[in-house]
Design a protein around this motif. Structure first.
Motif, PDB file in Angstrom:
ATOM      1  N   ARG A 304       0.752  -1.181   0.043  1.00  0.00           N
ATOM      2  CA  ARG A 304       0.065   0.005   0.075  1.00  0.00           C
ATOM      3  C   ARG A 304       0.669   1.222   0.133  1.00  0.00           C
ATOM      4  N   GLU A 305       0.171   2.348  -0.074  1.00  0.00           N
ATOM      5  CA  GLU A 305       0.750   3.714  -0.200  1.00  0.00           C
ATOM      6  C   GLU A 305       1.997   3.771   0.920  1.00  0.00           C
ATOM      7  N   GLY A 306       3.050   4.213   0.643  1.00  0.00           N
ATOM      8  CA  GLY A 306       4.151   4.298   1.576  1.00  0.00           C
ATOM      9  C   GLY A 306       4.958   3.289   1.789  1.00  0.00           C
ATOM     10  N   ALA A 307       4.830   2.189   1.259  1.00  0.00           N
ATOM     11  CA  ALA A 307       5.790   0.960   1.033  1.00  0.00           C
ATOM     12  C   ALA A 307       6.963   1.373   0.531  1.00  0.00           C
TER      13      ALA A 307
ATOM     14  N   VAL B  59      -9.605  -5.446   0.777  1.00  0.00           N
ATOM     15  CA  VAL B  59      -9.701  -4.322  -0.356  1.00  0.00           C
ATOM     16  C   VAL B  59      -9.211  -3.111   0.246  1.00  0.00           C
ATOM     17  N   LYS B  60      -9.678  -2.943   1.626  1.00  0.00           N
ATOM     18  CA  LYS B  60      -9.580  -1.310   1.736  1.00  0.00           C
ATOM     19  C   LYS B  60      -8.471  -1.297   2.812  1.00  0.00           C
ATOM     20  N   ALA B  61      -7.878  -2.238   3.557  1.00  0.00           N
ATOM     21  CA  ALA B  61      -6.729  -1.988   4.435  1.00  0.00           C
ATOM     22  C   ALA B  61      -6.245  -3.182   5.059  1.00  0.00           C
ATOM     23  N   ALA B  62      -5.310  -3.062   5.718  1.00  0.00           N
ATOM     24  CA  ALA B  62      -4.296  -4.183   6.382  1.00  0.00           C
ATOM     25  C   ALA B  62      -4.842  -4.095   7.916  1.00  0.00           C
TER      26      ALA B  62
END
Lengths: 378, 125
Positions: A304-307, B59-62
């Motif tokens: 995700r963003e930031g990786a 799908v939204k977040a970890a």
């Protein structure tokens, strides 16, 4: 003084409809909007690719900019070619700062000229709209800026969009990609653009707030239309390889780094005359230090963003700006910035997630082929 | 005879003797949305109560999944690698995450029973 009332998220004209449809409401850019409805992000995403999704994008800023030589004057703030833009045609461009960074990205439509001169219709990002409109007023004081706070904005996106919308707005399906027309529905004036941010054929419909609910209700009764929330809007635009402001582009990234050189014409590259033109000219001449790339992950774990993005030696060479699961591909994808030496298609890199390297490959975008409607020229 | 207990973080543990089968609750899967990936622990590792043990990506977040009690991981649900949607479809059955050998049965008394957990999610709804 700030009251609680002022801090509560704003509601679009479709707020009650989102609740009735089972929308899971979140705050986004100061508005209460659904991240998804009862069927969930995956189903909504796939439905938009298969039929047509209806999106409430009323949080975005809409305005008319008019006056003598409005197009030429707006060119002083954006690198897009507006002189060459014909009435009824739409241009994607960016407000740039003096350093060549991006203040916001926007859609600019040239309308037919009015009594007071040239008329442009602007659609800007919700999170930036207050700053954008202040910027326009400060920099172009002799143009008239009319902010359309009483208009909603709906997007109908997907392969069935044209056939469905044609039943309500006869003639609308003849519009080509990035064209706009005015239509009347039950006495309301609608500005319809053949555009969107999903990679699909589709429309963005600007309409009076009072018309938004009945018009949305009519479309939602169609078998081929289902509501789609912010979650799938994001996964659709990511698959389409489109930049999200505040994530893939911001005040530090230039349009050239972001892969948006296509939105700057030859004349504008040569003449400049917009903020940050020197940097853009230098980058176009080969002076790029980083470029936005598409990244296809080999495994199933999303980045995700930031990786961080690392090379084979483990050296950090860039960062992910958008990433997630691509429902149409059944695997994770991402976008990020890399030095040109690593930006070639096929380059292998690792995305660092929770301390572990996830193998990924640089690929061309869009990840999913776009299906914009471009009628053959007569 | 097994007994199901819950954490405030929406994990469940089905206790059977000295072992417990751990997953996330029906409520949790509904909040997360479509699950697309689950990172499971390695068999043989020891976890303290409340320590991060798995990660569930929707799908939204970890989101992190914590060990409800201390113990050693003795099995993981390999089916989730190919079919993470089991977490949505059958969270209390085929969508389990891992099995833990309970180090200290006394820690179970700190968990919620079904009535207490239902009251918790009722207050969140």
């Amino acid at each position: 003084m700030t009251s609680e009332l002022e801090q509560a998220p704003a509601r679009t004209p479709l707020y009650a409809r989102h609740i009735a449809l089972g929308g899971r409401m979140v705050e986004f850019a100061g508005y209460a909007l659904p991240v998804n409805y009862s069927k969930g992000v995956l189903a909504e995403h796939l439905f938009a690719r298969a039929k047509a999704g209806l999106f409430d994008v009323s949080h975005m800023g809409q305005a008319f900019l008019s006056g003598r030589e409005a197009a030429r004057k707006l060119e002083s703030l954006v690198p897009g070619d507006l002189l060459a833009l014909e009435p009824g045609r739409i241009r994607y461009s960016q407000f740039t700062n003096e350093q060549g960074g991006i203040l916001d990205d926007l859609m600019i439509t040239r309308l037919a000229p009015g009594a007071t001169g040239e008329r442009l219709f602007l659609v800007v990002n919700a999170a930036c709209k207050t700053a954008d409109f202040a910027h326009l007023r400060a920099r172009l004081p002799d143009l008239r800026l009319e902010i359309l706070e009483d208009r909603a904005l709906l997007a109908l996106q997907g392969p069935s969009a044209a056939a469905v919308l044609e039943r309500y707005l006869p003639g609308v399906s003849a519009l080509g990609f990035m064209s706009q027309g005015a239509f009347v529905w039950r006495g309301f004036e609608l500005f319809v653009s053949r555009s969107g941010y999903t990679g699909e054929d589709g429309f963005e419909i600007s309409l009076p707030a009072d018309a938004a609910r009945p018009f949305a209700d009519a479309l939602l009764l169609e078998e081929d239309v289902e509501p789609v929330g912010l979650g799938a809007r994001d996964s659709l635009r990511l698959e389409a390889g489109l930049c999200l402001y505040g994530h893939d582009i911001d005040t530090t990234t230039s349009p050239i780094e972001a892969g948006l050189a296509w939105s700057i014409s030859k004349r504008r590259r040569e003449e400049g005359g917009f903020p940050g033109a020197a940097r853009i000219k230098k980058e176009l001449a080969g002076g790029l230090t980083r470029m936005r790339v598409g990244l296809l992950l080999e495994g199933r774990a999303p980045a995700r963003e930031g990786a961080e993005i690392a090379n084979a030696e483990g050296v950090v060479i860039g960062r992910v700006t958008s990433g997630g699961f691509a429902p149409s591909l059944g695997r994770p994808i991402a976008m990020g910035y890399l030095p040109p030496a690593y930006a070639l298609e096929g380059t292998l890199v690792n995305l660092i997630v929770r301390g572990k390297p996830l193998p990924a490959r640089v690929v061309a975008t869009p990840f999913v082929p776009n299906r914009y409607y471009r009628p053959a020229k007569a | 005879m097994s007994e199901t207990l819950f954490t405030k973080d929406h994990e469940y543990i089905v206790v059977d003797g000295d072992a417990g089968l751990v997953g996330i609750t029906e409520f949790a899967q509904g909040q997360l949305g479509d699950v697309v990936f689950v990172e499971l622990p390695e068999i043989g590792v020891a976890r303290k109560k409340g320590e991060q043990t798995a990660v569930v990506e929707s799908v939204k977040a970890a989101s992190e999944v914590y060990a409800p009690v201390a113990g050693e991981i003795i099995a993981v649900n390999d089916e989730l690698a190919d079919n993470p949607a089991l977490v949505n479809e059958d969270p209390h059955g085929k969508g389990w995450f891992f099995k833990i050998r309970i180090a200290d049965a006394g820690e179970l008394s700190g968990l919620l029973d079904k009535a207490a957990y239902d009251a918790l999610i009722g207050s969140l709804a």
